[in-house]
Design an enzyme around this catalytic site. Structure first.
Site, PDB file in Angstrom:
ATOM      1  N   HIS A  77     -39.086  46.897  -6.590  1.00  0.00           N
ATOM      2  CA  HIS A  77     -37.684  47.201  -6.311  1.00  0.00           C
ATOM      3  C   HIS A  77     -37.590  48.026  -5.031  1.00  0.00           C
ATOM      4  O   HIS A  77     -37.926  49.205  -5.047  1.00  0.00           O
ATOM      5  CB  HIS A  77     -37.063  48.008  -7.457  1.00  0.00           C
ATOM      6  CG  HIS A  77     -37.076  47.294  -8.782  1.00  0.00           C
ATOM      7  ND1 HIS A  77     -36.966  47.955  -9.983  1.00  0.00           N
ATOM      8  CD2 HIS A  77     -37.165  45.980  -9.088  1.00  0.00           C
ATOM      9  CE1 HIS A  77     -36.998  47.073 -10.976  1.00  0.00           C
ATOM     10  NE2 HIS A  77     -37.125  45.860 -10.456  1.00  0.00           N
TER      11      HIS A  77
HETATM   12  C1  LIG Z   1     -42.052  40.374  -8.956  1.00  0.00           C
HETATM   13  C2  LIG Z   1     -40.640  40.889  -8.967  1.00  0.00           C
HETATM   14  C3  LIG Z   1     -40.015  41.133 -10.188  1.00  0.00           C
HETATM   15  C4  LIG Z   1     -38.696  41.621 -10.198  1.00  0.00           C
HETATM   16  N1  LIG Z   1     -38.040  41.745 -11.395  1.00  0.00           N
HETATM   17  C5  LIG Z   1     -36.709  42.041 -11.399  1.00  0.00           C
HETATM   18  C6  LIG Z   1     -35.949  41.989 -12.601  1.00  0.00           C
HETATM   19  O1  LIG Z   1     -36.463  41.647 -13.678  1.00  0.00           O
HETATM   20  N2  LIG Z   1     -34.629  42.323 -12.531  1.00  0.00           N
HETATM   21  C7  LIG Z   1     -34.021  42.702 -11.362  1.00  0.00           C
HETATM   22  O2  LIG Z   1     -32.827  43.044 -11.388  1.00  0.00           O
HETATM   23  N3  LIG Z   1     -34.723  42.739 -10.219  1.00  0.00           N
HETATM   24  C8  LIG Z   1     -36.026  42.379 -10.195  1.00  0.00           C
HETATM   25  N4  LIG Z   1     -36.709  42.345  -9.016  1.00  0.00           N
HETATM   26  C9  LIG Z   1     -35.996  42.759  -7.787  1.00  0.00           C
HETATM   27  C10 LIG Z   1     -34.955  41.730  -7.311  1.00  0.00           C
HETATM   28  O3  LIG Z   1     -35.486  40.427  -7.372  1.00  0.00           O
HETATM   29  C11 LIG Z   1     -34.559  42.104  -5.880  1.00  0.00           C
HETATM   30  O4  LIG Z   1     -34.048  43.429  -5.896  1.00  0.00           O
HETATM   31  C12 LIG Z   1     -33.499  41.192  -5.295  1.00  0.00           C
HETATM   32  O5  LIG Z   1     -33.875  39.847  -5.345  1.00  0.00           O
HETATM   33  C13 LIG Z   1     -33.254  41.597  -3.840  1.00  0.00           C
HETATM   34  O6  LIG Z   1     -32.262  40.779  -3.298  1.00  0.00           O
HETATM   35  P1  LIG Z   1     -32.111  40.656  -1.731  1.00  0.00           P
HETATM   36  O7  LIG Z   1     -31.066  39.617  -1.467  1.00  0.00           O
HETATM   37  O8  LIG Z   1     -31.941  41.992  -1.143  1.00  0.00           O
HETATM   38  O9  LIG Z   1     -33.535  40.132  -1.203  1.00  0.00           O
HETATM   39  P2  LIG Z   1     -34.477  38.847  -1.648  1.00  0.00           P
HETATM   40  O10 LIG Z   1     -33.975  38.344  -2.957  1.00  0.00           O
HETATM   41  O11 LIG Z   1     -35.824  39.351  -1.536  1.00  0.00           O
HETATM   42  O12 LIG Z   1     -34.143  37.780  -0.542  1.00  0.00           O
HETATM   43  C14 LIG Z   1     -34.401  37.962   0.833  1.00  0.00           C
HETATM   44  C15 LIG Z   1     -34.721  36.605   1.459  1.00  0.00           C
HETATM   45  O13 LIG Z   1     -34.602  36.717   2.892  1.00  0.00           O
HETATM   46  C16 LIG Z   1     -35.618  35.942   3.493  1.00  0.00           C
HETATM   47  N5  LIG Z   1     -35.864  36.449   4.864  1.00  0.00           N
HETATM   48  C17 LIG Z   1     -36.450  37.625   5.213  1.00  0.00           C
HETATM   49  N6  LIG Z   1     -36.500  37.742   6.553  1.00  0.00           N
HETATM   50  C18 LIG Z   1     -35.948  36.614   7.074  1.00  0.00           C
HETATM   51  C19 LIG Z   1     -35.715  36.152   8.408  1.00  0.00           C
HETATM   52  N7  LIG Z   1     -36.035  36.893   9.481  1.00  0.00           N
HETATM   53  N8  LIG Z   1     -35.138  34.924   8.584  1.00  0.00           N
HETATM   54  C20 LIG Z   1     -34.774  34.154   7.501  1.00  0.00           C
HETATM   55  N9  LIG Z   1     -34.973  34.564   6.216  1.00  0.00           N
HETATM   56  C21 LIG Z   1     -35.539  35.788   5.998  1.00  0.00           C
HETATM   57  C22 LIG Z   1     -36.808  36.164   2.572  1.00  0.00           C
HETATM   58  O14 LIG Z   1     -37.794  35.155   2.771  1.00  0.00           O
HETATM   59  C23 LIG Z   1     -36.159  36.141   1.195  1.00  0.00           C
HETATM   60  O15 LIG Z   1     -36.146  34.839   0.650  1.00  0.00           O
HETATM   61  C24 LIG Z   1     -38.015  41.890  -8.971  1.00  0.00           C
HETATM   62  C25 LIG Z   1     -38.662  41.647  -7.762  1.00  0.00           C
HETATM   63  C26 LIG Z   1     -39.957  41.133  -7.734  1.00  0.00           C
HETATM   64  C27 LIG Z   1     -40.611  40.883  -6.420  1.00  0.00           C
END
Ligand SMILES: Cc1cc2nc3c(=O)[nH]c(=O)nc-3n(C[C@H](O)[C@H](O)[C@H](O)COP(=O)(O)OP(=O)(O)OC[C@H]3O[C@@H](n4cnc5c(N)ncnc54)[C@H](O)[C@@H]3O)c2cc1C
Length: 474
Positions: A411
């Site tokens: 997280h």
């Molecule tokens: C193993 C694991 C278990 C988890 N379990 C839970 C859970 O049970 N419950 C929960 O609430 N949360 C959980 N989380 C956390 C949750 O998944 C994240 O907090 C959430 O997905 C974050 O959302 P986000 O949109 O900020 O980023 P992400 O979902 O990480 O998405 C960001 C995306 O942007 C893309 N990206 C990055 N840089 C670039 C670029 N320059 N150009 C184009 N694309 C790019 C990445 O490849 C990625 O696909 C878990 C996380 C992990 C890793």
């Protein structure tokens, strides 16, 4: 070298990006989503398997925040982002945090009522449910241990749908919001990394991308857009902004839930397919106790953390499952993009209070597992004592030191932060980057702090709210 034009460009397709794409496309906007990672069929790999780590995780699962101690972290890198690899545990943002953040950061329209309405909207779009039947043994362990000790515990809802036979399917973004976005006309481009944003005065006019084709060839692509939403997650959103010369409160104040683990051996086999859905909340909001993915590989890694031989325990690995204590941390970190390096440097500084909170969490976790019938506990502490009896647990207090604790997190949040207080925030109350008219952030970076619960629900509710504000405004 190619050129594309779109009305709204969404960069990143995880929890924040997928919500943004669906909300804006369904409102009639022309939306293009670019995602650095590949499209991977959500049914292709066993959850938490090595094959899944290779296909869907950034750096095949290996990331580290540098510091004393370093903290390992994992992020998704595929269409759907980290939602494709997470456990799907779902918890709304606690009310008291909404109140606290609203006043500390000056966030407009951030009352518990507003957030609750958005959470309800998200929940009507996904399927959020509890298990239809009895919990698996690995999860029942948490319930049993807590009940014996008189500690509060809950079964968390998950972003899962269940068929009539009770089989669950995780409702990742590739199964939910991204198909909705596509059905409403959005274009999704996988294997396309945004290298930098092109600025003109107070606007961003285009994104410079590198798109990898199936044969391995790399094409330079420039995408021109009227509006840009950066949703690359708490590490890569600040890195992209910094690479584009945008630095005001960008990348400082990174937060996380540092986590310490125990591999617990039972006198009977435990399941290894699912992640426990029970959570011990007795020590909330500062310490949460739960279970982790425990396939053979994860069990081996957890056992190896003590630095002692693991052959004997591994011969019995089907009786072993891993559990954790996660803390709300006073410490914070930074994301720094350096010229010439593809990935940013991430740092994190734990406070002394964090360290003692982790030690306390580890001891409580040990008490709970012994109460639940575990016969041997291997802590994620180098040289850590393997505990078999309650009266041995005290030794862990002194063993959780900066030199010996092996910590991790999944997280990561707060690397920009939203709110009207410009001294503390990188964006306004709705994710608009200070100094730019058409550049917004809409992901985990906006949360002012790590919420002490799984963050996906809060990220999605806040992202939906910010889209409504954008639609009313632009
Ligand atoms: C193993 C694991 C278990 C988890 N379990 C839970 C859970 O049970 N419950 C929960 O609430 N949360 C959980 N989380 C956390 C949750 O998944 C994240 O907090 C959430 O997905 C974050 O959302 P986000 O949109 O900020 O980023 P992400 O979902 O990480 O998405 C960001 C995306 O942007 C893309 N990206 C990055 N840089 C670039 C670029 N320059 N150009 C184009 N694309 C790019 C990445 O490849 C990625 O696909 C878990 C996380 C992990 C890793």
């Amino acid at each position: 070298m190619g050129d594309l034009t779109t009305e709204v460009l969404v960069i990143g397709s995880g929890a924040g990006g997928a919500v943004t794409a669906a909300a804006l496309a369904e409102a009639g906007r022309t939306v293009t989503v670019v995602e650095e990672g590949p499209w991977v069929d959500p049914d292709e790999h066993e959850p938490f398997s090595l094959a899944e780590m290779v296909a869907k995780y950034r750096h095949r699962g290996a990331g580290a925040a540098l510091g004393n101690p370093p903290i390992a972290y994992a992020e998704g890198r595929c269409v759907g982002g980290s939602t494709e690899i997470n456990s799907g545990l779902y918890h709304r943002l606690p009310e008291h945090l909404a109140q606290e953040w609203r006043t500390t950061y000056g966030i407009d329209e951030f009352t518990p009522e507003v957030l609750e309405a958005y959470a309800e909207r998200v929940e009507s779009q996904l399927s959020v449910a509890r298990l239809p039947g009895a919990p698996p043994p690995s999860s029942a362990v948490l319930e049993r241990g807590a009940t014996k000790l008189g500690w509060r515990n809950v079964e968390f809802a998950r972003v899962f749908s269940y068929d009539e036979a009770g089989r669950g399917t995780k409702q990742t973004m590739s199964r939910t919001m991204l198909p909705r976005a596509r059905a409403a006309g959005a274009t999704i481009i996988p294997d396309c990394r945004v290298v930098s944003l092109v600025r003109q005065g107070d606007r961003v006019v285009a994104a410079r991308c590198r798109r990898t084709h199936p044969g391995g060839g790399v094409e330079r692509l420039t995408i021109h857009a009227d509006h840009v939403f950066v949703c690359c997650g708490a590490v890569h959103t600040p890195a992209l902004l910094q690479r584009s010369g945008i630095r005001h409160n960008v990348g400082n104040g990174l937060k996380m839930h540092p986590t310490i683990k125990v591999a617990a051996r039972f006198p009977h086999p435990v399941d290894h397919g699912d992640v426990p859905m029970h959570r011990v909340t007795e020590f909330s909001p500062f310490i949460a106790i739960g279970g982790s993915a425990s396939r053979r590989g994860q069990v081996a890694m957890a056992l190896a953390d003590t630095g002692q031989p693991i052959d004997e325990a591994m011969a019995d690995w089907e009786n072993i499952s891993t559990y954790y204590a996660a803390i709300r941390s006073e410490g914070s970190g930074r994301v720094v993009a350096l010229p010439g390096l593809r990935s940013p440097i991430v740092t994190y500084s734990l406070s002394e209070a964090d360290l003692s909170r982790l030690a306390r969490g580890l001891v409580h976790l040990g008490e709970l597992l012994l109460a639940a019938g575990a016969v041997e506990l291997h802590p994620s502490v180098t040289g850590g004592h393997v505990v078999r009896r309650l009266d041995e647990l005290g030794i862990w207090w002194d063993q959780v030191t900066r030199a010996r604790a092996n910590l991790m997190t999944v997280h990561l949040t707060s690397s920009l932060r939203m709110g009207e207080d410009r001294r503390r925030t990188g964006t306004d109350s709705f994710g608009r980057v200070w100094g730019f008219r058409n550049l917004r952030v809409n992901d985990a970076s906006l949360l002012p702090d790590a919420p002490g619960v799984n963050p996906q629900a809060a990220i999605m509710a806040i992202a939906t709210r910010n889209c409504d504000h954008f639609l009313a405004d632009a």
